[in-house]
Write an enzyme that holds these catalytic residues in place. Sequence first.
Site, PDB file in Angstrom:
ATOM      1  N   ASP A  53      45.706  28.458  46.041  1.00 44.11           N
ATOM      2  CA  ASP A  53      45.161  29.820  46.133  1.00 44.11           C
ATOM      3  C   ASP A  53      44.227  30.034  44.942  1.00 44.11           C
ATOM      4  O   ASP A  53      44.183  29.223  44.010  1.00 44.11           O
ATOM      5  CB  ASP A  53      46.309  30.847  46.137  1.00 44.11           C
ATOM      6  CG  ASP A  53      45.901  32.161  46.800  1.00 44.11           C
ATOM      7  OD1 ASP A  53      44.703  32.340  47.110  1.00 44.11           O
ATOM      8  OD2 ASP A  53      46.776  33.016  46.996  1.00 44.11           O
ATOM      9  N   ASP A  54      43.471  31.175  44.974  1.00 41.80           N
ATOM     10  CA  ASP A  54      42.478  31.367  43.913  1.00 41.80           C
ATOM     11  C   ASP A  54      42.891  32.376  42.854  1.00 41.80           C
ATOM     12  O   ASP A  54      42.167  32.555  41.880  1.00 41.80           O
ATOM     13  CB  ASP A  54      41.129  31.778  44.510  1.00 41.80           C
ATOM     14  CG  ASP A  54      41.295  32.886  45.510  1.00 41.80           C
ATOM     15  OD1 ASP A  54      41.998  33.853  45.201  1.00 41.80           O
ATOM     16  OD2 ASP A  54      40.756  32.759  46.622  1.00 41.80           O
ATOM     17  N   SER A  62      39.787  31.933  51.155  1.00 43.49           N
ATOM     18  CA  SER A  62      39.129  31.604  49.898  1.00 43.49           C
ATOM     19  C   SER A  62      39.683  30.347  49.241  1.00 43.49           C
ATOM     20  O   SER A  62      39.014  29.713  48.440  1.00 43.49           O
ATOM     21  CB  SER A  62      39.204  32.795  48.946  1.00 43.49           C
ATOM     22  OG  SER A  62      40.516  33.277  48.894  1.00 43.49           O
ATOM     23  N   CYS A 112      38.190  38.014  32.212  1.00 45.13           N
ATOM     24  CA  CYS A 112      39.481  38.312  32.854  1.00 45.13           C
ATOM     25  C   CYS A 112      40.509  37.209  32.592  1.00 45.13           C
ATOM     26  O   CYS A 112      41.694  37.403  32.831  1.00 45.13           O
ATOM     27  CB  CYS A 112      39.310  38.603  34.340  1.00 45.13           C
ATOM     28  SG  CYS A 112      38.281  37.456  35.201  1.00 45.13           S
ATOM     29  N   CYS A 160      38.613  43.695  34.676  1.00 45.43           N
ATOM     30  CA  CYS A 160      37.155  43.555  34.651  1.00 45.43           C
ATOM     31  C   CYS A 160      36.513  44.931  34.512  1.00 45.43           C
ATOM     32  O   CYS A 160      36.953  45.886  35.144  1.00 45.43           O
ATOM     33  CB  CYS A 160      36.684  42.911  35.959  1.00 45.43           C
ATOM     34  SG  CYS A 160      34.890  42.784  36.072  1.00 45.43           S
ATOM     35  N   ASN A 192      24.513  46.654  42.779  1.00 41.29           N
ATOM     36  CA  ASN A 192      25.775  45.901  42.752  1.00 41.29           C
ATOM     37  C   ASN A 192      26.183  45.749  41.300  1.00 41.29           C
ATOM     38  O   ASN A 192      25.416  45.230  40.495  1.00 41.29           O
ATOM     39  CB  ASN A 192      25.551  44.523  43.402  1.00 41.29           C
ATOM     40  CG  ASN A 192      26.707  43.570  43.177  1.00 41.29           C
ATOM     41  OD1 ASN A 192      26.509  42.369  43.130  1.00 41.29           O
ATOM     42  ND2 ASN A 192      27.913  44.077  43.031  1.00 41.29           N
ATOM     43  N   GLY A 193      27.387  46.197  40.960  1.00 41.47           N
ATOM     44  CA  GLY A 193      27.866  46.047  39.582  1.00 41.47           C
ATOM     45  C   GLY A 193      28.482  47.332  39.091  1.00 41.47           C
ATOM     46  O   GLY A 193      28.919  48.173  39.876  1.00 41.47           O
ATOM     47  N   GLY A 200      31.683  43.910  50.584  1.00 34.65           N
ATOM     48  CA  GLY A 200      32.065  45.318  50.622  1.00 34.65           C
ATOM     49  C   GLY A 200      32.125  45.809  52.043  1.00 34.65           C
ATOM     50  O   GLY A 200      31.182  45.575  52.809  1.00 34.65           O
ATOM     51  N   CYS A 202      30.720  34.686  32.029  1.00 38.08           N
ATOM     52  CA  CYS A 202      31.749  35.627  31.581  1.00 38.08           C
ATOM     53  C   CYS A 202      33.090  35.087  32.076  1.00 38.08           C
ATOM     54  O   CYS A 202      33.227  34.728  33.243  1.00 38.08           O
ATOM     55  CB  CYS A 202      31.510  37.009  32.185  1.00 38.08           C
ATOM     56  SG  CYS A 202      32.871  38.164  31.867  1.00 38.08           S
ATOM     57  N   TYR A 208      35.824  32.966  43.714  1.00 39.44           N
ATOM     58  CA  TYR A 208      36.361  33.721  44.847  1.00 39.44           C
ATOM     59  C   TYR A 208      35.341  34.549  45.637  1.00 39.44           C
ATOM     60  O   TYR A 208      35.329  34.497  46.862  1.00 39.44           O
ATOM     61  CB  TYR A 208      37.475  34.638  44.330  1.00 39.44           C
ATOM     62  CG  TYR A 208      37.981  35.649  45.329  1.00 39.44           C
ATOM     63  CD1 TYR A 208      38.752  35.253  46.423  1.00 39.44           C
ATOM     64  CD2 TYR A 208      37.701  37.005  45.185  1.00 39.44           C
ATOM     65  CE1 TYR A 208      39.219  36.185  47.340  1.00 39.44           C
ATOM     66  CE2 TYR A 208      38.166  37.938  46.098  1.00 39.44           C
ATOM     67  CZ  TYR A 208      38.926  37.520  47.169  1.00 39.44           C
ATOM     68  OH  TYR A 208      39.376  38.436  48.074  1.00 39.44           O
ATOM     69  N   CYS A 236      29.248  36.159  36.095  1.00 36.16           N
ATOM     70  CA  CYS A 236      30.668  36.292  36.463  1.00 36.16           C
ATOM     71  C   CYS A 236      31.190  34.991  37.066  1.00 36.16           C
ATOM     72  O   CYS A 236      30.802  34.608  38.168  1.00 36.16           O
ATOM     73  CB  CYS A 236      30.826  37.423  37.469  1.00 36.16           C
ATOM     74  SG  CYS A 236      32.486  37.552  38.139  1.00 36.16           S
ATOM     75  N   CYS A 294      29.761  44.694  45.621  1.00 31.47           N
ATOM     76  CA  CYS A 294      28.821  45.210  46.608  1.00 31.47           C
ATOM     77  C   CYS A 294      27.803  44.113  46.918  1.00 31.47           C
ATOM     78  O   CYS A 294      27.689  43.129  46.186  1.00 31.47           O
ATOM     79  CB  CYS A 294      28.050  46.407  46.055  1.00 31.47           C
ATOM     80  SG  CYS A 294      29.113  47.769  45.577  1.00 31.47           S
TER      81      CYS A 294
END
Length: 504
Positions: free
Chosen positions: A390-391, A328, A482, A427, A142-143, A68, A479, A287, A281, A42
Site C-alpha cells: 500500500d502507499d 494506487s 509529511c 501538509c 491547484n494548491g 478532485g 518536499c 500516490y 511534492c 485539484c
Amino acid sequence: MSRLLFQGVPGVADISESLRAQSTVHGSRFTIREADTLHEECGVVAIYGHPHAAREAYLSLYALQHRGQESAGIATADGHRLANIKGMGLVSEIFTDDVLAKLPGRMAIGHTRYSTTGDSALLNAQPIRVDSTKGLIAIAHNGNLVNLGNVRSRLERDGAYFQTTSDSEIIVQLIAHSGAGSLVDAIADSLSQVEGAFSIVMMTRDRIFAARDPHGFRPLSMGRMKNPGGSDTVVFASESCAFDLLRAEFVRDILPGELVMVSEDGVTSRQYASGIPQSSCIFEQVYFARPDSRIFGRWVQESRDQMGRQLARESGVRADVVVPVPDSGVTAALGYAEEAGIPFRFGLIRNHYVGRTFIEPEQRVRDFGVRLKLNPVHNLLAGKRVILIDDSIIRGTTSRKIVRMVRGAGATEVHLRISCPPTISPCFYGVDTPRKHELIAANHSIEEIRHYIEADSLAYLSLDGLLQSVRDEYHVGYCTACYTGAYPTQWVDVEDILPAAAAL
Ligand code: SF4
C-alpha cells in the site's frame, strides 16, 4: 437536484440555477468521505486557440477527475465575453452537451476540485470569475496559499470585496489592486506576494496565463496540438495524462516561479521569482498523480516501480504472493514482485462503481466503507503467505480492516509493506491531511502500529530509498515534509503539528 452557477453565459442570467433532476432515490443518501486516506487536491487545465475549447477542457478535466471530485467548472472566452459555468459533482455529471454548448470561444480554463480551504460549496467552486480594475479575469488554482490571513486583511483594508472564501480569489484581488502598469506585470507582482503552493491558470477575454509557485509544489505542464492548416492549440494541464486524451504532445513542465502567457502574439514566458530551492511534492509521485502521467520531468509509473523495487531490497520477507491494495498500490507492487521474484496477484478487487455517495437505509456506511470498495479473491489468498503493498497508513483504521480481510480470506501470514516513509506531519501545501495528533505514525512506533493493524510484519520504504526512487538527471528538489516535519516554508499551523498523548 444538481445546481450549476452561470456567469457571463450568453442568454442566461448570472444566477445559480437548477438545471436537471438527478435520478430519484429512495432511502437515505450518505456521503462517503473517507477519514483514513489522503485526498487529492485539484486539477487545472487551459486551452488556447481551439474552435471547441470548452469541449477540449471538458476532456482534459475528465482525465484529471482523480484530483478532485467535489466540483468542477469551465470558463471560456471568445475575445469579447468571458463565460463561466461550474457545479457540484463529477465532470461528466455537470457538463452535458447542452451545458457545453453554452460556453463559446476559442479559449478555456477548467478546474476540478477537492476543497482544502474554503467551504466546499458552489460559490467556491472554480474557475472564479472576477470583474476587476484590470478587466474580467477567471482563475483556477491547484494548491494552498499559506500567508492567507495577512494578505486578505491587507486587501480588505484597501477596499477589496471578496466574493468567496477560497484562497484563489486572493490572487485576483492582488492583481486588481496592483499598481503595475500592464496586466502581465500585475500578475507577476501578485504572484510574488503570496506564499505556498499554487499551480494556476488564468484567462482574460483574449489571453491565457499559466504559472507555478517558486517552490514548484504542484505539477503543471504545457502541451501542443497541431491543427492542419492553422495555428497550434496550446494546452496546459496539471498532469500530462490529460494531453493524451486530446492527442496533444507534451512540450515541457512550467518551471517553478515561471509565468507563461499565450496570446495572439504566441507564447511568452518570464521568471517572476528565482533563487528559491525547488520543493516539488514527492507524494504526487507516491500516490496522487496517475501512473500514466509525466510530472516533475519523470514518469510516475517509473517512480512507483522503483519504490516497489527498493522496498523489496530494504524489507524482503519470505512469502507466496505479492498483492497490491488497489489502485494506487498496483505499480509499486509490480516492482516489488519483480525485484523479489515472488508472483504478483490481484488478490483484492476494487469496486470501481462505488461513488461518492451511497444509498443505504441504515446508518452503517462507515463500517461498510472498506468492504464496499474492496473484496478479497479467496482462492488466491487461502493458505498463502501474503505481502500486501500500500502507499500510506494515515490513522491505521483502514489498514487494519484490509489486513483482517486478507486474513479472513484464509491467508496464513500477512506482511504489510508501505511504498513511502511513515507519515508523521500534516501538509500545508494543498493535501488534505489529518492533524499530527491523528497520524498514527507520528505518535507510535512501527512495532506498535504493526500490533494495531494486526499484521505479521510491517515495513516502510526509507526516506533515502524514496528519494533514490525519484532521482534522475533533472535533479528535482522534493518536499518531504509529511515524512520529516521539515517544512520548506516558514509558515505552519502550530495546532496542527501537536503530537497526541493518546495510546493505542
Ligand atoms: S508535505 Fe507531503 S503532501 Fe505536502 S507538499 Fe510536502 S510532500 Fe507533498
